[in-house]
Motif scaffolding. Structure first.
Motif, PDB file in Angstrom:
ATOM      1  N   GLY A   1       0.816  -1.214   0.000  1.00  0.00           N
ATOM      2  CA  GLY A   1       0.000   0.000   0.000  1.00  0.00           C
ATOM      3  C   GLY A   1       0.844   1.257   0.000  1.00  0.00           C
ATOM      4  O   GLY A   1       2.086   1.209  -0.025  1.00  0.00           O
ATOM      5  N   THR A   2       0.167   2.389   0.076  1.00  0.00           N
ATOM      6  CA  THR A   2       0.870   3.675   0.053  1.00  0.00           C
ATOM      7  C   THR A   2       1.708   3.879   1.307  1.00  0.00           C
ATOM      8  O   THR A   2       2.721   4.557   1.282  1.00  0.00           O
ATOM      9  N   ILE A   3       1.300   3.272   2.405  1.00  0.00           N
ATOM     10  CA  ILE A   3       2.099   3.399   3.626  1.00  0.00           C
ATOM     11  C   ILE A   3       3.499   2.821   3.395  1.00  0.00           C
ATOM     12  O   ILE A   3       4.465   3.241   4.029  1.00  0.00           O
ATOM     13  N   SER A  18      -3.272  -2.160  -2.842  1.00  0.00           N
ATOM     14  CA  SER A  18      -4.391  -2.967  -2.334  1.00  0.00           C
ATOM     15  C   SER A  18      -5.492  -3.201  -3.357  1.00  0.00           C
ATOM     16  O   SER A  18      -6.394  -3.996  -3.108  1.00  0.00           O
ATOM     17  N   GLN A  19      -5.424  -2.559  -4.516  1.00  0.00           N
ATOM     18  CA  GLN A  19      -6.388  -2.939  -5.570  1.00  0.00           C
ATOM     19  C   GLN A  19      -6.135  -4.364  -6.032  1.00  0.00           C
ATOM     20  O   GLN A  19      -7.007  -4.990  -6.648  1.00  0.00           O
ATOM     21  N   ASP A  20      -4.951  -4.891  -5.743  1.00  0.00           N
ATOM     22  CA  ASP A  20      -4.630  -6.266  -6.136  1.00  0.00           C
ATOM     23  C   ASP A  20      -4.876  -7.279  -5.014  1.00  0.00           C
ATOM     24  O   ASP A  20      -4.580  -8.461  -5.170  1.00  0.00           O
ATOM     25  N   GLY A  26      -3.072   2.288   7.320  1.00  0.00           N
ATOM     26  CA  GLY A  26      -2.524   2.614   5.997  1.00  0.00           C
ATOM     27  C   GLY A  26      -2.112   4.062   5.969  1.00  0.00           C
ATOM     28  O   GLY A  26      -1.957   4.707   7.018  1.00  0.00           O
ATOM     29  N   ALA A  27      -1.935   4.583   4.778  1.00  0.00           N
ATOM     30  CA  ALA A  27      -1.592   5.998   4.618  1.00  0.00           C
ATOM     31  C   ALA A  27      -2.081   6.456   3.252  1.00  0.00           C
ATOM     32  O   ALA A  27      -2.161   5.663   2.315  1.00  0.00           O
ATOM     33  N   ILE A  28      -2.384   7.736   3.173  1.00  0.00           N
ATOM     34  CA  ILE A  28      -2.836   8.328   1.918  1.00  0.00           C
ATOM     35  C   ILE A  28      -1.638   8.888   1.148  1.00  0.00           C
ATOM     36  O   ILE A  28      -1.642   8.968  -0.071  1.00  0.00           O
ATOM     37  N   ARG A  29      -0.591   9.287   1.882  1.00  0.00           N
ATOM     38  CA  ARG A  29       0.590   9.882   1.234  1.00  0.00           C
ATOM     39  C   ARG A  29       1.803   8.978   1.449  1.00  0.00           C
ATOM     40  O   ARG A  29       2.034   8.503   2.573  1.00  0.00           O
ATOM     41  N   THR A  33     -15.207   3.157   6.376  1.00  0.00           N
ATOM     42  CA  THR A  33     -15.118   3.154   4.914  1.00  0.00           C
ATOM     43  C   THR A  33     -14.251   4.325   4.456  1.00  0.00           C
ATOM     44  O   THR A  33     -14.155   5.346   5.145  1.00  0.00           O
ATOM     45  N   LYS A  34     -13.613   4.137   3.309  1.00  0.00           N
ATOM     46  CA  LYS A  34     -12.772   5.203   2.761  1.00  0.00           C
ATOM     47  C   LYS A  34     -13.666   6.207   2.044  1.00  0.00           C
ATOM     48  O   LYS A  34     -14.457   5.829   1.187  1.00  0.00           O
ATOM     49  N   VAL A  35     -13.522   7.489   2.384  1.00  0.00           N
ATOM     50  CA  VAL A  35     -14.407   8.490   1.794  1.00  0.00           C
ATOM     51  C   VAL A  35     -13.659   9.575   1.027  1.00  0.00           C
ATOM     52  O   VAL A  35     -14.285  10.433   0.418  1.00  0.00           O
TER      53      VAL A  35
HETATM   54  C1  SIN Z   1      -3.430   1.099  -2.104  1.00  0.00           C
HETATM   55  O1  SIN Z   1      -4.556   0.948  -1.656  1.00  0.00           O
HETATM   56  O2  SIN Z   1      -2.567   0.203  -2.120  1.00  0.00           O
HETATM   57  C2  SIN Z   1      -3.042   2.412  -2.703  1.00  0.00           C
HETATM   58  C3  SIN Z   1      -3.685   3.566  -2.058  1.00  0.00           C
HETATM   59  C4  SIN Z   1      -3.343   3.734  -0.630  1.00  0.00           C
HETATM   60  O3  SIN Z   1      -2.746   2.926   0.044  1.00  0.00           O
HETATM   61  O4  SIN Z   1      -3.737   4.820  -0.108  1.00  0.00           O
END
Ligand code: SIN
Length: 362
Positions: free
Chosen positions: A47-49, A93-95, A150-153, A198-200
């Motif tokens: 993920g982004t983290i 995480s789309q995968d 997780g993280a957004i950035r 949920t992610k918003v």
């Molecule tokens: C992901 O979901 O793997 C990419 C986006 C994120 O982690 O914020």
């Protein structure tokens, strides 16, 4: 040597002097317990983290850094716990798919059964974090804290949120107040239950909310300030997935003006044993889709009505005659989580009344 010890060696490879903190953590053998210091196991999935900025092409790549790098980047973690960890995957995480869910459920159940583990922190991409959290919430049987973060950035971005989120997640995982609350999610200073989060926002902070219940608490300077203490419903279903290597196929049909009935047929033809309708309003359906789903339900395919609207509930028999069509109403579960629960319930029963009970109990 600890993750942090390795970091210190990297900064000054000739340093042999041990700090008091190194004495504290460096002496711990696997399985050995130091009074007062919780043991946290980190399962990293990407993920982004774990992402990094890149100079060409897309702005960053998710799932690049390993779990040791994540821990090393937050020196304050050192004061909170002793750590072990493993890289379960390193993907965006789309995968994430069901095989990773099952792998995580098996591993988390092993870890929480281990007396030398006090809590588990799972680092995860934010895009499907809520689904993994919901799956684990329904398949892990332990009062020990299991916290997703997780993280957004990505690391290196201005205002990277990963380090603070990770510190919060470990604080939650080490707190006895977190026990027995099911799987939790720590993001941007808020603590959420897996069922409701949920992610918003895909770009702005804070990016997660719990539309119908609100956060469980606030996370400030490593402390949890609980907002409500309802505890888990005694009717909450829990599924044993220890012998499963796959889950029943369940598809989602997204409602919009003019939703097309052939899409239902495509899901039926693909072999779906269940279909979730992300309907409009209170889970309403275009009349052609209603007919197609009633037909699918008549053929033994479980049909769950949820809503694409983030706030509010999808209740039985409001505008749709669920009794007549054998539909199940999702309540406050969003379509993607209704899908997770339906996949799990279908491993036990195909009967609409039993499925509705599971939805009502969660
Ligand atoms: C992901 O979901 O793997 C990419 C986006 C994120 O982690 O914020």
């Amino acid at each position: 040597m600890t993750f942090f010890g390795r970091l210190k060696k990297m900064i000054n490879p000739f340093s042999s002097a041990r700090t008091a903190e190194e004495e504290d953590t460096g002496k711990i053998e696997p399985g050995e317990r130091v009074r007062g210091r919780p043991k946290i196991h980190v399962l990293a999935t990407g993920g982004t983290i774990a992402g990094r900025l890149v100079s060409t092409g897309p702005r960053y790549r998710a799932g690049v850094l390993g779990f040791e790098a994540l821990l090393d980047a937050v020196p304050a973690l050192r004061g909170l716990a002793d750590y072990s960890g493993e890289q379960v995957a390193n993907i965006a995480s789309q995968d994430v798919d069901e095989s990773l869910w099952l792998k995580l459920a098996h591993r988390v159940n092993e870890l929480v059964d281990n007396p030398d583990v006090d809590g588990v922190v799972i680092t995860h991409g934010t895009d499907t974090l809520e689904e993994t959290a919901c799956f684990l919430d329904l398949t892990v049987r332990s009062p020990k804290p299991v916290v997703l973060v997780g993280a957004i950035r990505p690391a290196g971005a201005l205002g990277a949120d990963g380090p603070a989120n990770l510190l919060d997640a470990v604080s939650v995982a080490t707190s006895s107040d977190s026990a027995g609350r099911g799987v939790l999610v720590a993001m941007h200073g808020s603590l959420f239950e897996a069922r409701d989060v949920t992610k918003v926002s895909s770009s702005a902070l804070p990016s997660f909310t719990a539309p119908n219940s609100g956060p469980l608490g606030q996370l400030i300077d490593g402390r949890i300030y609980f907002g409500h203490r309802t505890g888990l419903s005694p009717k909450r279903p829990v599924f044993d997935v220890s012998r499963l290597d796959k889950l029943p196929l369940v598809g989602i049909i997204y409602g919009h003006a003019g939703t097309s009935a052939p899409l239902v047929k495509a899901l039926v033809d693909a072999g779906c044993r269940g279909i979730v309708s992300a309907g409009v309003g209170s889970g309403n359906l275009h009349r052609d889709v209603l007919t197609a789903l009633a037909d699918a339900s008549g053929r033994g395919i479980a049909v769950v009505r949820a809503s694409r609207v983030p706030f509010g509930l999808t209740l039985r028999n409001v505008e749709v005659d669920d009794n007549r069509f054998g539909f199940i109403a999702a309540g406050s579960l969003n379509p993607q989580k209704a899908r997770v629960l339906l996949q799990l319930v279908l491993t036990k029963t195909q009967k609409p009344e039993e499925i509705q009970k599971a939805f009502d109990g969660y």
